[in-house]
Scaffold this motif. Sequence first.
Motif, PDB file in Angstrom:
ATOM      1  N   UNK A  99       0.846  -1.195   0.000  1.00  0.00           N
ATOM      2  CA  UNK A  99       0.000   0.000   0.000  1.00  0.00           C
ATOM      3  C   UNK A  99       0.878   1.240   0.000  1.00  0.00           C
ATOM      4  N   UNK A 100       0.444   2.303  -0.659  1.00  0.00           N
ATOM      5  CA  UNK A 100       1.197   3.558  -0.548  1.00  0.00           C
ATOM      6  C   UNK A 100       1.245   3.997   0.921  1.00  0.00           C
ATOM      7  N   UNK A 101       2.343   4.603   1.316  1.00  0.00           N
ATOM      8  CA  UNK A 101       2.493   5.003   2.705  1.00  0.00           C
ATOM      9  C   UNK A 101       1.516   6.097   3.111  1.00  0.00           C
ATOM     10  N   UNK A 102       0.931   6.783   2.124  1.00  0.00           N
ATOM     11  CA  UNK A 102      -0.066   7.805   2.428  1.00  0.00           C
ATOM     12  C   UNK A 102      -1.488   7.231   2.446  1.00  0.00           C
ATOM     13  N   UNK A 103      -1.643   5.913   2.214  1.00  0.00           N
ATOM     14  CA  UNK A 103      -2.969   5.289   2.232  1.00  0.00           C
ATOM     15  C   UNK A 103      -3.520   5.276   3.656  1.00  0.00           C
ATOM     16  N   UNK A 104      -4.821   5.149   3.775  1.00  0.00           N
ATOM     17  CA  UNK A 104      -5.506   5.268   5.063  1.00  0.00           C
ATOM     18  C   UNK A 104      -4.930   4.396   6.186  1.00  0.00           C
ATOM     19  N   UNK A 105      -4.687   3.085   5.991  1.00  0.00           N
ATOM     20  CA  UNK A 105      -4.198   2.293   7.126  1.00  0.00           C
ATOM     21  C   UNK A 105      -2.847   2.784   7.659  1.00  0.00           C
ATOM     22  N   UNK A 106      -1.942   3.130   6.774  1.00  0.00           N
ATOM     23  CA  UNK A 106      -0.627   3.583   7.202  1.00  0.00           C
ATOM     24  C   UNK A 106      -0.684   5.018   7.713  1.00  0.00           C
ATOM     25  N   UNK A 107      -1.512   5.830   7.085  1.00  0.00           N
ATOM     26  CA  UNK A 107      -1.625   7.235   7.483  1.00  0.00           C
ATOM     27  C   UNK A 107      -2.142   7.369   8.914  1.00  0.00           C
ATOM     28  N   UNK A 108      -3.026   6.461   9.323  1.00  0.00           N
ATOM     29  CA  UNK A 108      -3.597   6.549  10.663  1.00  0.00           C
ATOM     30  C   UNK A 108      -2.803   5.756  11.702  1.00  0.00           C
ATOM     31  N   UNK A 109      -1.735   5.081  11.290  1.00  0.00           N
ATOM     32  CA  UNK A 109      -0.943   4.282  12.227  1.00  0.00           C
ATOM     33  C   UNK A 109      -0.130   5.189  13.152  1.00  0.00           C
ATOM     34  N   UNK A 110      -0.024   4.773  14.393  1.00  0.00           N
ATOM     35  CA  UNK A 110       0.788   5.508  15.359  1.00  0.00           C
ATOM     36  C   UNK A 110       2.262   5.195  15.110  1.00  0.00           C
ATOM     37  N   UNK A 111       3.163   6.017  15.636  1.00  0.00           N
ATOM     38  CA  UNK A 111       4.592   5.694  15.483  1.00  0.00           C
ATOM     39  C   UNK A 111       4.938   4.312  16.043  1.00  0.00           C
ATOM     40  N   UNK A 112       4.316   3.924  17.151  1.00  0.00           N
ATOM     41  CA  UNK A 112       4.576   2.607  17.735  1.00  0.00           C
ATOM     42  C   UNK A 112       4.120   1.491  16.799  1.00  0.00           C
ATOM     43  N   UNK A 113       2.996   1.686  16.120  1.00  0.00           N
ATOM     44  CA  UNK A 113       2.506   0.674  15.181  1.00  0.00           C
ATOM     45  C   UNK A 113       3.434   0.566  13.962  1.00  0.00           C
ATOM     46  N   UNK A 114       3.915   1.698  13.460  1.00  0.00           N
ATOM     47  CA  UNK A 114       4.853   1.665  12.333  1.00  0.00           C
ATOM     48  C   UNK A 114       6.153   0.980  12.744  1.00  0.00           C
ATOM     49  N   UNK A 115       6.630   1.262  13.946  1.00  0.00           N
ATOM     50  CA  UNK A 115       7.836   0.617  14.465  1.00  0.00           C
ATOM     51  C   UNK A 115       7.619  -0.899  14.542  1.00  0.00           C
ATOM     52  N   UNK A 116       6.433  -1.315  15.014  1.00  0.00           N
ATOM     53  CA  UNK A 116       6.130  -2.749  15.120  1.00  0.00           C
ATOM     54  C   UNK A 116       6.070  -3.403  13.743  1.00  0.00           C
ATOM     55  N   UNK A 117       5.540  -2.703  12.751  1.00  0.00           N
ATOM     56  CA  UNK A 117       5.481  -3.255  11.395  1.00  0.00           C
ATOM     57  C   UNK A 117       6.890  -3.430  10.834  1.00  0.00           C
ATOM     58  N   UNK A 118       7.750  -2.441  11.040  1.00  0.00           N
ATOM     59  CA  UNK A 118       9.133  -2.557  10.572  1.00  0.00           C
ATOM     60  C   UNK A 118       9.822  -3.717  11.293  1.00  0.00           C
ATOM     61  N   UNK A 119       9.545  -3.871  12.579  1.00  0.00           N
ATOM     62  CA  UNK A 119      10.188  -4.909  13.380  1.00  0.00           C
ATOM     63  C   UNK A 119       9.724  -6.305  12.981  1.00  0.00           C
ATOM     64  N   UNK A 120       8.407  -6.511  12.894  1.00  0.00           N
ATOM     65  CA  UNK A 120       7.860  -7.863  12.704  1.00  0.00           C
ATOM     66  C   UNK A 120       7.368  -8.151  11.300  1.00  0.00           C
ATOM     67  N   UNK A 121       7.179  -7.125  10.492  1.00  0.00           N
ATOM     68  CA  UNK A 121       6.654  -7.325   9.152  1.00  0.00           C
ATOM     69  C   UNK A 121       5.133  -7.319   9.139  1.00  0.00           C
ATOM     70  N   UNK A 122       4.572  -7.296   7.944  1.00  0.00           N
ATOM     71  CA  UNK A 122       3.119  -7.328   7.774  1.00  0.00           C
ATOM     72  C   UNK A 122       2.836  -7.737   6.333  1.00  0.00           C
ATOM     73  N   UNK A 123       1.865  -8.620   6.145  1.00  0.00           N
ATOM     74  CA  UNK A 123       1.569  -9.108   4.805  1.00  0.00           C
ATOM     75  C   UNK A 123       2.763  -9.863   4.241  1.00  0.00           C
ATOM     76  N   UNK A 124       3.182  -9.529   3.021  1.00  0.00           N
ATOM     77  CA  UNK A 124       4.342 -10.196   2.430  1.00  0.00           C
ATOM     78  C   UNK A 124       5.658  -9.559   2.863  1.00  0.00           C
ATOM     79  N   UNK A 125       5.570  -8.446   3.582  1.00  0.00           N
ATOM     80  CA  UNK A 125       6.797  -7.800   4.081  1.00  0.00           C
ATOM     81  C   UNK A 125       7.313  -8.569   5.283  1.00  0.00           C
TER      82      UNK A 125
END
Length: 167
Positions: A99-125
């Motif tokens: 998803x584009x980083x400006x899309x709704x799910x990522x746009x509304x994510x908190x810094x802690x949630x973005x950190x967790x996604x980078x740490x653990x991955x999400x989807x095919x990432x």
Amino acid sequence: MKRPWPLHMIPGALLLLAAGCDDMSKQHKENPYASARSAPADVVQDSVEYHDAPHPAPALTLALLQRGRSEYHAFCAPCHAQTGQGDGMVVQRGFPAPLPLAAAPTRSATPEQLYAIITSGQGVMYGFAQRIMPDDRWAIVAYLYALRRSQQAMLADMTPAQRATRP
């Protein structure tokens, strides 16, 4: 010199090999370390298990943003692109588009949630816990906010001195 295969058999053998190949883009992804049942081995007695303990966000500085930009371009841009639109070079070569980083799910994510996604991955990432140090993950999160803000900037966001330099 004797050839191991007669020349008339080589095209047939190549055809059989090619028929068994697929593009591998839709395979199920499973983390072998996700559960004790699927882990490759038990933890050795008297050893220390790895746990990514919560790491506080560092202070926001220009150096942190510059580090985040560098880390983003090294680890994230191949899929997410330099602009965060999700059309990086890996995607252009056939990998599923994020998803584009400006899309709704990522746009509304908190810094802690973005950190967790980078740490653990999400989807095919896949997760980057072993590849990117915690402070650098926070730097990427800070850069993501700066990148998003730069793409949604308004004239009113500029200082009077900055507006005066515009044509």
